[in-house]
Design an enzyme around this catalytic site. Structure first.
Site, PDB file in Angstrom:
ATOM      1  N   HIS A  81       2.678   2.817  -1.313  1.00 14.46           N
ATOM      2  CA  HIS A  81       1.989   2.805  -2.617  1.00 14.46           C
ATOM      3  C   HIS A  81       2.638   1.837  -3.595  1.00 14.46           C
ATOM      4  O   HIS A  81       2.323   1.861  -4.790  1.00 14.46           O
ATOM      5  CB  HIS A  81       1.963   4.224  -3.214  1.00 14.46           C
ATOM      6  CG  HIS A  81       0.909   5.094  -2.598  1.00 14.46           C
ATOM      7  ND1 HIS A  81      -0.447   4.882  -2.777  1.00 14.46           N
ATOM      8  CD2 HIS A  81       1.003   6.188  -1.786  1.00 14.46           C
ATOM      9  CE1 HIS A  81      -1.137   5.799  -2.100  1.00 14.46           C
ATOM     10  NE2 HIS A  81      -0.262   6.602  -1.481  1.00 14.46           N
ATOM     11  N   LYS A  94       2.433  14.506   2.428  1.00 17.20           N
ATOM     12  CA  LYS A  94       1.529  15.417   1.712  1.00 17.20           C
ATOM     13  C   LYS A  94       1.577  16.839   2.277  1.00 17.20           C
ATOM     14  O   LYS A  94       1.030  17.767   1.676  1.00 17.20           O
ATOM     15  CB  LYS A  94       0.083  14.886   1.772  1.00 17.20           C
ATOM     16  CG  LYS A  94      -0.133  13.698   0.836  1.00 17.20           C
ATOM     17  CD  LYS A  94      -1.580  13.243   0.833  1.00 17.20           C
ATOM     18  CE  LYS A  94      -1.774  12.090  -0.147  1.00 17.20           C
ATOM     19  NZ  LYS A  94      -3.119  11.510  -0.066  1.00 17.20           N
ATOM     20  N   ASP A 136      -5.066   1.719   3.199  1.00 19.77           N
ATOM     21  CA  ASP A 136      -5.150   3.022   2.527  1.00 19.77           C
ATOM     22  C   ASP A 136      -6.100   2.953   1.329  1.00 19.77           C
ATOM     23  O   ASP A 136      -6.971   3.821   1.143  1.00 19.77           O
ATOM     24  CB  ASP A 136      -3.733   3.402   2.059  1.00 19.77           C
ATOM     25  CG  ASP A 136      -3.675   4.783   1.463  1.00 19.77           C
ATOM     26  OD1 ASP A 136      -4.395   5.675   1.956  1.00 19.77           O
ATOM     27  OD2 ASP A 136      -2.910   4.975   0.491  1.00 19.77           O
TER      28      ASP A 136
HETATM   29 FE   FE2 Z   1      -3.269   7.629   2.230  1.00 16.95          FE
HETATM   30 FE   FE2 Z   2      -0.510   7.849   0.383  1.00 14.31          FE
END
Ligand code: FE2
Ligand code: FE2
Length: 384
Positions: A301, A251, A329
């Site tokens: 993910h 990120k 998460d």
């Molecule tokens: Fe995360």
């Molecule tokens: Fe993530």
């Protein structure tokens, strides 16, 4: 004091012994008697006068020297030692002064033997008139002693060598242990440096958006607890902990406004955000120590039914580390505020984990996490 004194000699007047000739004739006068005496001995013996002439010798003396040496009237040192004068340490020389028993150990090269040469002086009227000369073959005894000395010496040398070897080995061990200690210290320093480097990266990510602050540490903590509950080994647990810290590092490459957007992301915006797992893997790909956890980060993910991202992996193709991160998460996301919504809460999160166990979340991972949470709840309740 041992001395051989002929009692008859004591009856002689001192005037008979005025010179060496008198003394020599005196010993010859008694030679037959002395011959009888030494013939009774089982070892080599001879009678010599004060001039070292052999005046009588027994059979054993002839056997010892291999020739008939009885009454040779030659010098004892010539016959016995092949010398021109008394040999060194000859006890006869001492007996001439001490008037008592003398002996010495002599190696006789012509015989190749060790002999114990003994002298018992023959005294008449306080005058030395000759001596009984014995020779005992002590070769076997000396050899045994020398062998014994050799063995002792060999043993002592072996012990010394052993001690020296032990000392060298000890020094080697010490040096090796010191080296290991140095390496261990260096390794610890490197590991500390590495952990600090990771935390710097995580802090950089936290600083990027207030909404995700603390998220990495919490995911790391949940994931570690799940790994422990699933009885993974120490190295695997350590990897899971690191992967938790770094799972969203991709990120760093996502625009801040997308992370902080208060409303729902558009499809295009979400497609950009969905790049962060692959970007994270790309950021970390050159760090050798993180080689094993990069797949966990890249696939955190992914969903079991193949509806996740970035590769739509299914079931067993998703690494266990990634499945653990996915549960941890998701739980933290559902229990944290986001710019576009408040936190749904822990009860909602637990029900979602149960609800999507199987198609989305791994059964074993969810069960382990629920067990961790249950234990944690009981523990905190007990503390209240
Ligand atoms: Fe995360
Ligand atoms: Fe993530």
């Amino acid at each position: 004091m041992r001395s051989v004194v002929n009692p008859d000699c004591r009856k002689q007047k001192t005037t008979l012994f005025q010179n060496k000739a008198d003394l020599t004739s005196m010993i010859e006068e008694y030679a037959k008697d002395w011959q009888l005496f030494i013939n009774t001995l089982r070892y080599p013996a001879a009678i010599i006068d004060i001039e070292c002439n052999i005046v009588a010798a027994n059979k054993e003396m002839s056997v010892l020297f291999g020739e008939n040496i009885n009454s040779t009237h030659t010098k004892c040192y010539q016959v016995f030692h092949g010398a021109d004068m008394p040999v060194e340490n000859c006890p006869m020389v001492k007996a001439e002064k001490s008037f008592t028993h003398e002996e010495a150990e002599i190696y006789e090269p012509s015989l190749g033997k060790f002999l114990r040469v003994m002298i018992d002086p023959i005294i008449a009227d306080k005058r030395l008139i000759g001596a009984i000369h014995y020779a005992l073959d002590i070769t076997d005894q000396k050899m045994a002693e020398e062998n014994s000395i050799d063995l002792v010496e060999i043993y002592a040398n072996s012990i010394n060598e052993l001690k020296a070897s032990e000392l060298r080995a000890q020094k080697g061990r010490d040096a090796f242990l010191n080296m290991l200690e140095d390496i261990s210290e260096s390794y610890k320093e490197l590991e500390n440096l590495f952990l600090r480097f990771i935390l710097v990266m995580v802090n950089a990510l936290d600083a990027k958006s207030p909404w995700t602050k603390g998220h990495s540490e919490r995911v790391s903590m949940y994931a570690e607890q799940i790994a422990k509950e699933m009885l993974m080994d120490a190295d695997e647990i350590k990897n899971i902990r690191l992967a938790g810290l770094l799972h969203d590092i991709g990120k760093l490459g996502i625009y801040d406004y997308l992370l902080d957007k208060p409303g729902k992301l558009t499809k295009e915006e979400f497609n950009i955000v969905k790049k962060h797992p692959a970007q994270g893997a790309s950021i970390l790909k050159d760090i050798t120590q993180l080689r094993e956890i990069i797949p966990f980060i890249k696939y955190h993910h992914e969903k079991l039914d193949g509806n996740g991202y970035p590769n739509k992996l299914k079931g067993k193709k998703i690494p266990l580390g990634a499945k653990i991160l996915h549960v941890a998460d998701s739980f933290d996301s559902m229990t944290s505020d986001r710019p576009y919504r408040p936190a749904p809460g822990i009860e909602y999160a637990l029900s979602e984990l149960e609800k999507h166990k199987g198609p989305q979340f791994d059964n074993d991972v969810v069960d382990a996490f629920l067990s961790v949470l249950e234990k944690s709840y009981i523990e905190s309740a007990n503390l209240l």
